[in-house]
Design an enzyme around this catalytic site. Structure first.
Site, PDB file in Angstrom:
ATOM      1  N   TYR A 237       0.852  -1.193   0.000  1.00 62.90           N
ATOM      2  CA  TYR A 237       0.000   0.000   0.000  1.00 62.90           C
ATOM      3  C   TYR A 237       0.881   1.233   0.000  1.00 62.90           C
ATOM      4  CZ  TYR A 237      -5.040  -0.434   0.254  1.00 62.90           C
ATOM      5  OH  TYR A 237      -6.344  -0.570  -0.070  1.00 62.90           O
TER       6      TYR A 237
ATOM      7  N   GLU B  64      -0.354   4.867  -0.415  1.00 65.38           N
ATOM      8  CA  GLU B  64      -1.098   6.125  -0.585  1.00 65.38           C
ATOM      9  C   GLU B  64      -0.162   7.315  -0.465  1.00 65.38           C
ATOM     10  OE1 GLU B  64      -2.460   3.809   1.589  1.00 65.38           O
ATOM     11  OE2 GLU B  64      -4.668   4.003   1.540  1.00 65.38           O
TER      12      GLU B  64
ATOM     13  N   ASP C 152      -6.633  13.588 -25.269  1.00 70.23           N
ATOM     14  CA  ASP C 152      -6.672  12.195 -24.803  1.00 70.23           C
ATOM     15  C   ASP C 152      -6.032  11.364 -25.911  1.00 70.23           C
ATOM     16  OD1 ASP C 152      -7.281   9.577 -24.208  1.00 70.23           O
ATOM     17  OD2 ASP C 152      -9.365   9.976 -23.652  1.00 70.23           O
TER      18      ASP C 152
ATOM     19  N   THR D 233      -4.093   6.130 -21.903  1.00 71.82           N
ATOM     20  CA  THR D 233      -3.976   4.795 -21.332  1.00 71.82           C
ATOM     21  C   THR D 233      -2.628   4.247 -21.794  1.00 71.82           C
ATOM     22  OG1 THR D 233      -5.149   3.916 -23.249  1.00 71.82           O
ATOM     23  CG2 THR D 233      -6.441   4.243 -21.234  1.00 71.82           C
TER      24      THR D 233
ATOM     25  N   LYS E  87      -2.857   0.365 -25.158  1.00 76.36           N
ATOM     26  CA  LYS E  87      -3.325   0.247 -26.553  1.00 76.36           C
ATOM     27  C   LYS E  87      -2.078   0.184 -27.445  1.00 76.36           C
ATOM     28  CE  LYS E  87      -7.788   2.301 -25.498  1.00 76.36           C
ATOM     29  NZ  LYS E  87      -7.777   2.966 -24.189  1.00 76.36           N
TER      30      LYS E  87
ATOM     31  N   ARG F 295      -2.753  -2.393 -18.284  1.00 80.38           N
ATOM     32  CA  ARG F 295      -3.898  -1.482 -18.239  1.00 80.38           C
ATOM     33  C   ARG F 295      -3.616  -0.428 -17.182  1.00 80.38           C
ATOM     34  NH1 ARG F 295      -7.104  -4.638 -21.199  1.00 80.38           N
ATOM     35  NH2 ARG F 295      -8.661  -3.008 -21.287  1.00 80.38           N
TER      36      ARG F 295
END
Ligand code: DSN
Length: 402
Positions: free
Chosen positions: A46, A48, A203, A229, A232, A238
């Site tokens: 974790y 954060e 984008d 992203t 692609k 991802r």
């Protein structure tokens, strides 16, 4: 694996991928190194916060991974860390776009994006997406006759509507985008109350790998914010990246300027997400290094060459290609007498995987549209060349005409 049910499904999916041809424009095949990073023990951690400012201890290596990912992201797109900030924590493209609007556009403000049926993405303000519920979409489309962007039309809409943000970069638009013209349009729209012009966001999710490989125009000279992203054409896991210009600021409640980058970081965490997926960030870092190689440049150019051949061959066989062709990895085919759903079913039966897709001014519905979208990023990763595209066009034609 001890879990035999899941192991069986993983093997089955591997077999399916091996036996079929994926022409889904948003898919690709990642390297063994990307998979290794994704499956690494960073998944246990974790983290954060951001490097140097975390809430939990034990961050020596997560900090290094995230810093490396950021610096590789900037380097790949020839950006300087003095001028550009990059956030690498957004879990995927939709949350990345949502984070940008949360950071920069007041609720109820206007985001001007391409409509879904013309090739825009759901998160460019479509009404079924949170982005269309919290903000108001000012839609634009492609020219009715040419099926390409008409910049004069877009300027007219922008001047009349005064959007807070204009979004360029799409999900199903095969042509290059003139980012300079978008900049000029954004600069015409002034918001005196905010002391600035309209924000231009690009984008580049679909064509990021082509930009990295020098096979598509780069938006960075003109955009204020660029989202992408990573799975692609960029050929990674991802995930998503958000780039923003450091000199762009917005006034906070006390009237002090805050940089877009700081606002975006806060919108990602704690605004929208908890702990970043550090295994994913490690895999993105691997991807960015792979995409900086000469082999990747060659790959990106081949992706576009392959798409052009596939589009031309289909045209010769009488298929209507939206906008008459492609400049990218993506082709939109009007499937004529049969629907896009029927076409994608028929192609799956012969081992070719595509998605049904709306076409500009879609007369049917998104669930049963008039076209299919094809992309060459995945097959090019598997080594396909122009001659393979000629054969593929014949197989597609046979399946659709029978
Ligand atoms: N689903 C992606 C695509 O296929 O373009 C975008 O979210």
């Amino acid at each position: 694996m001890k879990d035999k049910q899941i192991e069986k499904l993983i093997k089955a999916e591997e077999g399916r991928q091996k036996k079929t041809i994926s022409l889904i424009a948003s898919e690709n095949y990642v390297s063994a190194d990307v998979l290794k990073a994704l499956g690494s023990k960073f998944t246990n951690k974790y983290s954060e916060g951001y490097p140097g400012h975390r809430y939990y201890k034990g961050q020596t290596f997560t900090d290094q991974v995230e810093e490396l990912c950021r610096s590789r992201a900037l380097k790949l797109f020839k950006l300087n860390s003095k001028d550009w900030a990059v956030n690498v924590q957004a879990l995927s493209g939709s949350p990345a776009n949502l984070a940008v609007y949360l950071a920069l556009v007041p609720p109820g403000g206007k985001v001007m994006g391409m409509s879904l049926d013309h090739g825009g993405h759901l998160t460019h303000g479509h009404k079924v997406s949170a982005t269309g519920k919290i903000w108001t979409q000012v839609p634009y489309g492609v020219d009715k006759n040419t099926e390409v962007i008409n910049y004069d039309e877009i300027k007219k809409i922008a001047v009349a509507e005064k959007p807070d943000m204009i979004i360029a970069g799409y999900t199903a638009y095969p042509r290059t985008v003139d980012f300079k013209k978008f900049r000029e349009i954004a600069d015409v729209v002034v918001h005196p109350e905010a002391g600035r012009r309209t924000i231009l966001m690009v984008d580049m999710s679909h064509f990021a790998g082509l930009v990295a490989g020098g096979a598509y125009p780069s938006p960075f000279d003109y955009a204020d914010v660029v989202t992408t992203t990573t799975h692609k054409t960029l050929r990674g896991p991802r995930s998503a990246l958000i780039f923003s210009r450091r000199d762009k600021t917005k006034l906070n409640a006390k009237g002090n300027p805050v940089s877009f980058g700081d606002l975006i970081d806060k919108a990602v965490f704690p605004g929208l997400q908890g702990g970043p997926h550090m295994n994913q960030i490690a895999a993105v870092a691997v991807t960015l290094k792979e995409a900086s190689t000469p082999a990747f440049k060659k790959y990106a150019k081949q992706v576009v060459k392959n798409a052009k051949v596939l589009a031309e061959e289909l045209k010769k066989m009488g298929w209507k290609i939206i906008s008459g062709g492609t400049d990218s990895h993506l082709i939109l085919v009007d499937t004529g007498k049969i629907s896009g759903a029927e076409a994608s079913d028929r192609l799956e039966k012969v081992g070719i995987i595509v998605n049904k897709n709306t076409i500009p001014n879609e007369p049917r519905s998104p669930m049963d549209p008039s076209g299919i979208r094809l992309g060459t990023a995945g097959e090019t990763t598997r080594g396909a060349k122009e001659k393979d595209m000629v054969k593929l066009a014949k197989r597609i034609d046979q399946a659709l005409k029978k």
